[in-house]
Design an enzyme around this catalytic site. Sequence first.
Site, mmCIF file in Angstrom:
data_model
loop_
_atom_site.group_PDB
_atom_site.id
_atom_site.type_symbol
_atom_site.label_atom_id
_atom_site.label_comp_id
_atom_site.label_asym_id
_atom_site.label_seq_id
_atom_site.Cartn_x
_atom_site.Cartn_y
_atom_site.Cartn_z
ATOM 1 N N ASN A 163 44.251 39.881 89.208
ATOM 2 C CA ASN A 163 43.917 38.906 90.257
ATOM 3 C C ASN A 163 44.625 37.556 90.128
ATOM 4 O OD1 ASN A 163 42.221 38.591 88.029
ATOM 5 N ND2 ASN A 163 40.680 37.524 89.226
ATOM 6 N N GLY A 206 39.643 41.441 81.955
ATOM 7 C CA GLY A 206 39.360 42.506 82.924
ATOM 8 C C GLY A 206 37.872 42.762 83.028
ATOM 9 N N SER A 207 37.548 43.969 83.447
ATOM 10 C CA SER A 207 36.146 44.300 83.732
ATOM 11 C C SER A 207 35.364 44.605 82.453
ATOM 12 C CB SER A 207 36.105 45.523 84.645
ATOM 13 O OG SER A 207 36.730 46.604 83.992
ATOM 14 N N GLU A 246 28.980 42.783 89.933
ATOM 15 C CA GLU A 246 29.900 41.723 90.352
ATOM 16 C C GLU A 246 30.570 42.119 91.670
ATOM 17 O OE1 GLU A 246 33.175 41.364 87.655
ATOM 18 O OE2 GLU A 246 33.879 39.490 88.544
ATOM 19 N N GLU A 255 37.829 38.596 77.861
ATOM 20 C CA GLU A 255 37.590 37.715 79.012
ATOM 21 C C GLU A 255 37.143 38.616 80.152
ATOM 22 O OE1 GLU A 255 37.893 34.396 79.198
ATOM 23 O OE2 GLU A 255 38.667 34.061 77.187
ATOM 24 N N CYS A 259 37.523 35.638 88.989
ATOM 25 C CA CYS A 259 36.443 35.997 88.051
ATOM 26 C C CYS A 259 35.333 34.963 88.012
ATOM 27 C CB CYS A 259 37.018 36.191 86.655
ATOM 28 S SG CYS A 259 37.914 34.748 86.073
HETATM 29 P P1 NAD Z 1 40.280 46.214 84.892
HETATM 30 O O1 NAD Z 1 39.305 46.168 83.781
HETATM 31 O O2 NAD Z 1 40.236 47.363 85.822
HETATM 32 O O3 NAD Z 1 41.793 46.178 84.319
HETATM 33 C C1 NAD Z 1 42.202 45.231 83.358
HETATM 34 C C2 NAD Z 1 43.319 45.818 82.505
HETATM 35 O O4 NAD Z 1 42.851 46.970 81.823
HETATM 36 C C3 NAD Z 1 44.555 46.240 83.272
HETATM 37 O O5 NAD Z 1 45.695 45.803 82.573
HETATM 38 C C4 NAD Z 1 44.472 47.758 83.318
HETATM 39 O O6 NAD Z 1 45.732 48.362 83.306
HETATM 40 C C5 NAD Z 1 43.726 48.066 82.040
HETATM 41 N N1 NAD Z 1 42.901 49.283 82.176
HETATM 42 C C6 NAD Z 1 42.251 49.711 83.282
HETATM 43 N N2 NAD Z 1 41.572 50.856 83.019
HETATM 44 C C7 NAD Z 1 41.800 51.148 81.709
HETATM 45 C C8 NAD Z 1 41.378 52.196 80.841
HETATM 46 N N3 NAD Z 1 40.598 53.183 81.266
HETATM 47 N N4 NAD Z 1 41.810 52.160 79.562
HETATM 48 C C9 NAD Z 1 42.600 51.176 79.117
HETATM 49 N N5 NAD Z 1 43.043 50.161 79.902
HETATM 50 C C10 NAD Z 1 42.647 50.139 81.175
HETATM 51 O O7 NAD Z 1 40.114 44.820 85.671
HETATM 52 P P2 NAD Z 1 40.839 44.289 86.997
HETATM 53 O O8 NAD Z 1 40.437 45.096 88.179
HETATM 54 O O9 NAD Z 1 42.303 44.134 86.747
HETATM 55 O O10 NAD Z 1 40.198 42.830 87.100
HETATM 56 C C11 NAD Z 1 38.931 42.605 87.641
HETATM 57 C C12 NAD Z 1 37.902 42.289 86.577
HETATM 58 O O11 NAD Z 1 38.411 41.379 85.635
HETATM 59 C C13 NAD Z 1 36.658 41.632 87.132
HETATM 60 O O12 NAD Z 1 35.528 42.127 86.469
HETATM 61 C C14 NAD Z 1 36.861 40.166 86.818
HETATM 62 O O13 NAD Z 1 35.684 39.405 86.765
HETATM 63 C C15 NAD Z 1 37.540 40.248 85.504
HETATM 64 N N6 NAD Z 1 38.338 39.069 85.259
HETATM 65 C C16 NAD Z 1 37.963 38.229 84.264
HETATM 66 C C17 NAD Z 1 38.687 37.079 84.035
HETATM 67 C C18 NAD Z 1 38.317 36.115 82.954
HETATM 68 O O14 NAD Z 1 39.114 35.225 82.670
HETATM 69 N N7 NAD Z 1 37.168 36.237 82.326
HETATM 70 C C19 NAD Z 1 39.804 36.802 84.820
HETATM 71 C C20 NAD Z 1 40.151 37.696 85.823
HETATM 72 C C21 NAD Z 1 39.430 38.832 86.031
#
Ligand code: NAD
Length: 474
Positions: free
Chosen positions: A114, A187-188, A351, A209, A243
Amino acid sequence: MDFEKLIEEQRKFFRGHSTKKLEFRRTQLRKLRDLLRTHENELYSAIEADFGKSKFDTYSTELSFIFREIDFYLKKLPAWIRPKKVRTGLSSLPGKSRIYYEPLGCCLIIGAWNYPYQLTLLPAIAALAAGNTVIIKPSELTPECAALMARMINDSFSKEYFHVVPGGAEETTELLKYHFDHVFFTGSPRVGRMIYEAAARHLTPVTLELGGKSPAIVCETANLEVAARRIVWGKFLNAGQTCIAPDYLLVHKKVHQRLLELMEEQILQFDYRSGSTHYPGIINRRHFDRLKALIDPGKIYRGHSQNIGKINTPDDTDYARMTGRINEQELFIAPTMLVNVEWEDPCMQEEIFGPILPVLTFEDLDKLLARLIALEKPLAAYLFSNNRQEQQKFTGQFSFGGGCINDTLMHISNTYLPFGGVGKSGMGHYHGRFGFETFSHAKSVLHKANWGEPSIKYPPYSKGKLKWIRRLLS
Ligand code: NAD
């Protein structure tokens, strides 16, 4: 790609000690800054191609953060890497105590889509400045940005120092089979758990994060015009895909109607229409369908009656016609406020991460805080209030990653504030000095003199020695 070889090469390079030299680190940071400046237009084009984010938003919410962080590190690094003298206790005199901030080694940074530049490069800046080698794995959901970053960085930096590995879950899983000295994940919570488990096999420290449901609370005492403007901006920036965006709104019953009206006006003023340059689309079909399912048509706030038809132009210049609108082809969802929402509704379970804002009411702040405290700790929280007692309750009783009083999102922009979650919204933090510490080990060294040592600590012990040691160590 042979990840084992890549990591081994990075580790070998790290062991050569060049990354530890101050001038080496500063040169690399300057090089990264120049690289980003040279490719600035490509950075705008890639993110626009991925999900229609505007140049203004890309500069203000991504590149400006990165440039500022590099400049901050260039300025502060000489002082930060100097061993820090601390007091030495009586029992260790004569001697000197110092903390040495040493790099960890080879660090893996896994990014979310994002804010594709900020979320990978800010931790990378901290890691490189702290003297580590870095591998970035950007999100596959922004493929243009990931490809550009790989091209830019991999062509300019040596592989054994700083490298980008594009890919998705498969590549991340493969990378995590190997031992890193730190893993930094954004990420999530769902994927965060997998990362944590994989890193635990090597006892690798992690920063997570993550996300969560971040509330915005509006009290009766709030300046409603200010609250409306700042909540609408914070929620609908990046079409709600931030996020730390307010996930849902909790408004005092007495000001509920007025706030909704003011927010409605604000949404119109900000001109969040389909195709507008400052309102991007939803990242992909899966997220679009997930968000669409959260909109209960019976609960959409359609606007207060006087506004309907006030602007006598067709379609989405009228709030009532705009809200709740979706466009399947463009993956567009208009800013949508939901009213009469219950805590049990589907939109309150996870979320949202999109332009849908459930609005709930409350009458008693104490009861509301008690309810919030019983939920998972959110990444962010916002309070709009002009009452000091309310403000103190919010900061004193409610645990959340970070937040604002009378604003939204802006705590992230202060380099002197740590950024990170707590509980289920994450662990660890970065930005400014906090990022430097995350990617460093604080090594304690007591440098003892060879003279002047009392012999009472050594055996054989006696009653007299015990008396003295009790005095010395109390
Ligand atoms: P995501 O968890 O789907 O993906 C994040 C990363 O993990 C990506 O690089 C992806 O390639 C990798 N990934 C995805 N599935 C995986 C798996 N099964 N095994 C290993 N790696 C995997 O998250 P997203 O959709 O990219 O982002 C959205 C989420 O991130 C939301 O929950 C948001 O709140 C959070 N977020 C947090 C922050 C923060 O600073 N705290 C910032 C931005 C987004």
